[in-house]
Design a protein around this motif. Sequence first.
Motif, mmCIF file in Angstrom:
data_model
loop_
_atom_site.group_PDB
_atom_site.id
_atom_site.type_symbol
_atom_site.label_atom_id
_atom_site.label_comp_id
_atom_site.label_asym_id
_atom_site.label_seq_id
_atom_site.Cartn_x
_atom_site.Cartn_y
_atom_site.Cartn_z
ATOM 1 N N LEU A 1 0.802 -1.424 0.031
ATOM 2 C CA LEU A 1 -0.104 -0.018 -0.125
ATOM 3 C C LEU A 1 0.925 1.157 0.000
ATOM 4 N N THR A 2 1.438 1.580 0.939
ATOM 5 C CA THR A 2 2.254 2.617 1.336
ATOM 6 C C THR A 2 3.672 2.985 0.366
ATOM 7 N N ILE A 3 4.356 1.825 0.320
ATOM 8 C CA ILE A 3 5.665 1.921 -0.629
ATOM 9 C C ILE A 3 5.139 2.093 -1.995
ATOM 10 N N ASP A 4 4.290 1.201 -2.647
ATOM 11 C CA ASP A 4 3.630 1.459 -3.856
ATOM 12 C C ASP A 4 3.046 2.660 -4.277
ATOM 13 N N LYS A 5 2.599 3.347 -3.326
ATOM 14 C CA LYS A 5 1.981 4.658 -3.661
ATOM 15 C C LYS A 5 3.190 5.872 -3.859
ATOM 16 N N ILE A 6 4.001 5.552 -2.954
ATOM 17 C CA ILE A 6 5.095 6.567 -2.864
ATOM 18 C C ILE A 6 6.055 6.404 -4.123
ATOM 19 N N SER A 7 6.022 4.980 -4.703
ATOM 20 C CA SER A 7 7.206 5.026 -5.821
ATOM 21 C C SER A 7 6.519 5.359 -7.203
ATOM 22 N N TYR A 8 5.143 5.488 -7.125
ATOM 23 C CA TYR A 8 4.582 5.843 -8.316
ATOM 24 C C TYR A 8 4.209 7.486 -8.152
ATOM 25 N N ALA A 9 4.147 8.007 -7.059
ATOM 26 C CA ALA A 9 3.791 9.487 -6.813
ATOM 27 C C ALA A 9 4.831 10.363 -7.160
ATOM 28 N N GLY A 10 6.139 9.914 -7.123
ATOM 29 C CA GLY A 10 7.238 10.993 -7.490
ATOM 30 C C GLY A 10 7.670 11.707 -6.425
ATOM 31 N N ASP A 11 7.728 13.182 -6.384
ATOM 32 C CA ASP A 11 8.058 14.101 -5.564
ATOM 33 C C ASP A 11 6.732 14.441 -4.698
ATOM 34 N N ILE A 12 6.698 14.145 -3.555
ATOM 35 C CA ILE A 12 5.408 14.236 -2.673
ATOM 36 C C ILE A 12 5.878 15.034 -1.270
ATOM 37 N N PRO A 13 4.819 15.756 -0.559
ATOM 38 C CA PRO A 13 5.310 16.620 0.420
ATOM 39 C C PRO A 13 5.577 15.461 1.759
ATOM 40 N N ILE A 14 6.342 16.061 2.554
ATOM 41 C CA ILE A 14 6.705 15.016 3.652
ATOM 42 C C ILE A 14 5.366 14.704 4.419
ATOM 43 N N ASN A 15 4.591 15.451 4.512
ATOM 44 C CA ASN A 15 3.479 15.172 5.386
ATOM 45 C C ASN A 15 2.545 14.065 4.811
ATOM 46 N N TYR A 16 2.609 14.358 3.440
ATOM 47 C CA TYR A 16 1.729 13.009 2.579
ATOM 48 C C TYR A 16 2.473 11.738 2.848
ATOM 49 N N THR A 17 3.732 11.606 2.827
ATOM 50 C CA THR A 17 4.508 10.649 3.094
ATOM 51 C C THR A 17 4.282 10.073 4.186
ATOM 52 N N ASN A 18 4.154 11.012 5.357
ATOM 53 C CA ASN A 18 3.929 10.298 6.432
ATOM 54 C C ASN A 18 2.545 9.816 6.828
ATOM 55 N N TYR A 19 1.664 10.335 6.215
ATOM 56 C CA TYR A 19 0.450 9.939 6.149
ATOM 57 C C TYR A 19 0.221 8.302 5.654
ATOM 58 N N LEU A 20 0.847 8.243 4.357
ATOM 59 C CA LEU A 20 1.020 7.008 3.568
ATOM 60 C C LEU A 20 1.544 5.954 4.707
ATOM 61 N N ILE A 21 2.576 6.419 5.291
ATOM 62 C CA ILE A 21 3.163 5.290 6.323
ATOM 63 C C ILE A 21 2.274 4.894 7.499
ATOM 64 N N VAL A 22 1.588 5.956 8.009
ATOM 65 C CA VAL A 22 0.339 5.836 9.190
ATOM 66 C C VAL A 22 -0.660 4.768 8.501
ATOM 67 N N GLU A 23 -0.884 5.045 7.358
ATOM 68 C CA GLU A 23 -2.186 4.295 6.646
ATOM 69 C C GLU A 23 -1.681 2.958 6.311
ATOM 70 N N GLY A 24 -0.354 2.672 6.295
ATOM 71 C CA GLY A 24 -0.049 1.282 5.882
ATOM 72 C C GLY A 24 -0.017 0.644 7.201
#
Length: 352
Positions: A25-48
């Motif tokens: 879930l998380t790493i997959d979204k990050i790998s395809y999103a490119g440059d994303i804000p740090i707060n969104y990255t934190n959200y994806l980690i918490v989501e996972g």
Amino acid sequence: MKLLTNYKYWILNLIGWVVFALLMLTIDKISYAGDIPINYTNYLIVEGVLCGLLGYLLSFIILFFIENFFDIGNYTKVDVYKLIGVVLVTQVIYNFLLWPLLGIPVQYYLNEGVNLTLVQKLTNVPHFLAYFLVWLFVVLTLKLVHHINTIKLRQLQLEANLKESQLNTLKGQINPHFMFNSLNNIRGLMLEDVTKARGMLTSLSETLRYSLTKSEVNSITLEDELEMVENYVEISKIQFENRLKFTTEIDPETLNKQIPPMIIQMLVENALKHGISNLKEGGEVKLSTTIKNELLQIEIINSGKLRNSENSTQVGLQNIKKRLELLYGKNAKFTLKEKEDNVVATIKMPLV
């Protein structure tokens, strides 16, 4: 194997759920999103992590059903349907709880609400269902492997018990068979020579004492067996007198090797009963032991011909073959053949 009460499973299951959810879930979204804000990255980690933790907790519902109501070795179609039903119910609970939980990190990291429509949420159902199917596959595989190992263990135990029972039965044949022949000899001697008969009884008692003390074990040293054989030969010499010549050729390295108890005695007894006793002039019995090709070889050569007597039940020979088979399987071999007016009995067995 009860996973519900296994704390190691709890730990590994928790790590597995969280890591798997982060990877899928998380790493997959990050790998395809490119440059994303740090707060969104934190959200994806918490989501996972939240997806993994929720899946971890709800997986215990399915595991409880499997360990209490689903017999991996004897299940029916109804049991399978029930398991599918439990998985589907778990999915309903998972999706019902997940979205409100995800609303918390959304509010914290993204400062916005969850505005996904019902259709968007439903499209995520197969994705989350895949998590549970992977987990279910792993758990059922563990259960199946344990079940197979349990069956193998029970089969080995049954085979071991059967072998032990057969060995005990064969051991029970030894003493009556030996006593029957010896007592017959004493009976024939009583009216001819009481002194010799008394000596024969003394040797017989020593032989029986030895055989009874060794009947509880499956192996003894060859040296101990030779002591038994010497006593038996002494008993037999009283009957055969000068008609019996007994010689030995023992390799000293074989003396401490383990063999089944009374197996040589039975070979010598067979040589006397079916060989020497049929020769008016008597004959010779030669016992030799050696080590060849990492096998202990025991050989008995007696004067006479290899013949099948109508009165012979061949209890001794069948006993030897069966005991060797039970103890050593195909690694031991027993042969009986005629060679140049002699009968040669040979046993080859693994070194112990």
